[in-house]
Design an enzyme around this catalytic site. Sequence first.
Site, PDB file in Angstrom:
ATOM      1  N   ASP A 202     -10.787   3.311   4.637  1.00 43.35           N
ATOM      2  CA  ASP A 202     -11.190   1.898   4.692  1.00 43.35           C
ATOM      3  C   ASP A 202     -12.711   1.759   4.648  1.00 43.35           C
ATOM      4  O   ASP A 202     -13.224   0.678   4.363  1.00 43.35           O
ATOM      5  CB  ASP A 202     -10.708   1.280   6.021  1.00 43.35           C
ATOM      6  CG  ASP A 202      -9.464   0.434   5.862  1.00 43.35           C
ATOM      7  OD1 ASP A 202      -9.287  -0.161   4.789  1.00 43.35           O
ATOM      8  OD2 ASP A 202      -8.681   0.368   6.826  1.00 43.35           O
TER       9      ASP A 202
ATOM     10  N   LYS B   9       0.842  -1.204   0.000  1.00 41.17           N
ATOM     11  CA  LYS B   9       0.000   0.000   0.000  1.00 41.17           C
ATOM     12  C   LYS B   9       0.877   1.254   0.000  1.00 41.17           C
ATOM     13  O   LYS B   9       0.662   2.188  -0.785  1.00 41.17           O
ATOM     14  CB  LYS B   9      -0.933   0.003   1.233  1.00 41.17           C
ATOM     15  CG  LYS B   9      -2.060  -1.029   1.119  1.00 41.17           C
ATOM     16  CD  LYS B   9      -2.800  -1.262   2.435  1.00 41.17           C
ATOM     17  CE  LYS B   9      -3.823  -2.383   2.287  1.00 41.17           C
ATOM     18  NZ  LYS B   9      -4.518  -2.733   3.541  1.00 41.17           N
TER      19      LYS B   9
ATOM     20  N   GLN C 270      -4.084  -1.238   9.800  1.00 42.02           N
ATOM     21  CA  GLN C 270      -4.200  -2.581   9.224  1.00 42.02           C
ATOM     22  C   GLN C 270      -4.875  -3.546  10.211  1.00 42.02           C
ATOM     23  O   GLN C 270      -4.566  -3.565  11.397  1.00 42.02           O
ATOM     24  CB  GLN C 270      -2.806  -3.096   8.823  1.00 42.02           C
ATOM     25  CG  GLN C 270      -2.802  -4.411   8.070  1.00 42.02           C
ATOM     26  CD  GLN C 270      -3.452  -4.361   6.691  1.00 42.02           C
ATOM     27  OE1 GLN C 270      -3.562  -3.306   6.073  1.00 42.02           O
ATOM     28  NE2 GLN C 270      -3.911  -5.495   6.209  1.00 42.02           N
TER      29      GLN C 270
HETATM   30  N1  GUN Z   1      -6.931  -6.395   6.484  1.00 45.82           N
HETATM   31  C1  GUN Z   1      -7.373  -7.097   5.410  1.00 45.82           C
HETATM   32  N2  GUN Z   1      -7.997  -6.279   4.526  1.00 45.82           N
HETATM   33  C2  GUN Z   1      -7.952  -5.034   5.065  1.00 45.82           C
HETATM   34  C3  GUN Z   1      -8.416  -3.768   4.617  1.00 45.82           C
HETATM   35  O1  GUN Z   1      -9.039  -3.610   3.553  1.00 45.82           O
HETATM   36  N3  GUN Z   1      -8.162  -2.718   5.463  1.00 45.82           N
HETATM   37  C4  GUN Z   1      -7.511  -2.858   6.641  1.00 45.82           C
HETATM   38  N4  GUN Z   1      -7.317  -1.786   7.383  1.00 45.82           N
HETATM   39  N5  GUN Z   1      -7.068  -4.034   7.073  1.00 45.82           N
HETATM   40  C5  GUN Z   1      -7.282  -5.105   6.283  1.00 45.82           C
END
Ligand code: GUN
Length: 298
Positions: free
Chosen positions: A127, A60, A104
């Site tokens: 998110d 990311k 995350q």
């Molecule tokens: N863990 C797995 N997918 C995601 C996501 O889309 N966002 C976040 N913050 N954590 C994740």
Amino acid sequence: MRSIRRMNQPRILDGKAVAATVLEECRTETAALKQKGITPGLAVVLVGSDPASAVYVGSKARTCADLGFHSVKIELPEDTTQEELLKVVADLNADPAVHGILVQSPPPKHIDEETVIRAINPQKDVDGFHPENVAKLVLEDSSAFVPCTPAGCMKLLEISGIDTRGAEAVIIGRSMIVGKPMAMLLVAKGSDATVTIAHSRTKDLAAVCRRADILIAAVGRPEMVKADWVKPGAVVIDVGINRIPDATRKSGSRLTGDIDYAEVAPRCAAITPVPGGVGPMTIAMLMKNTIKAARQSI
Ligand code: GUN
């Protein structure tokens, strides 16, 4: 003349290629924003050292940097307290250079994820996990931040020209990250699918899945969906990213989805591979959401 559909050569929905086109769009949008003096900024926060999460967060942050975003990557130790994490979130909320904040998931067990999500400014919640954004999604409010993985699945369907209107869609998995928002997107006006959310307690899961014109697997169980769960000619979207042992690989392991690809692919009209399907789309949609946050901050 009767058309004969070959069932043994499904269309591969190439998420990597579609994500590349979305990222090109992001590049153009970023340049336009920079002309106006705004550099989109995304902060990704990782607590602990889960190897899979570290890979996602790294990717990311790299994509952000590649697009010319202001990119902040904060890695905190496993024993970070809830208060310490909330302070980091509060600082990012107050930082005008940061338009998007992502913590995350999953965090270490001693952290209450709900509290952390609610602490993020909803206008920076790229998110789409904050209750305000969840409500906006349900209300079909276009200012909502839509969770990146289901948004990526929808984009992949749309760009691939797959018509969801009137289709029977079955989602396996009821998570707040994928299953529930995916259902909202598919049933929304314009998408117009008929949606079933199935889960671990669903009675005769295989039979429910066999009803699907569009089957979406988001359970995190490697290769759970077998050929006889899939209606011939269905479109199959595999959200799972599972690492399983594989003695034939140098690394000793490989990635696989929630779909038994070898069995299912010959039966369906279209399918996403793992890796290279939904995964790259998730990151591309995160970039889109960050640009949206930057624009909405003006
Ligand atoms: N863990 C797995 N997918 C995601 C996501 O889309 N966002 C976040 N913050 N954590 C994740």
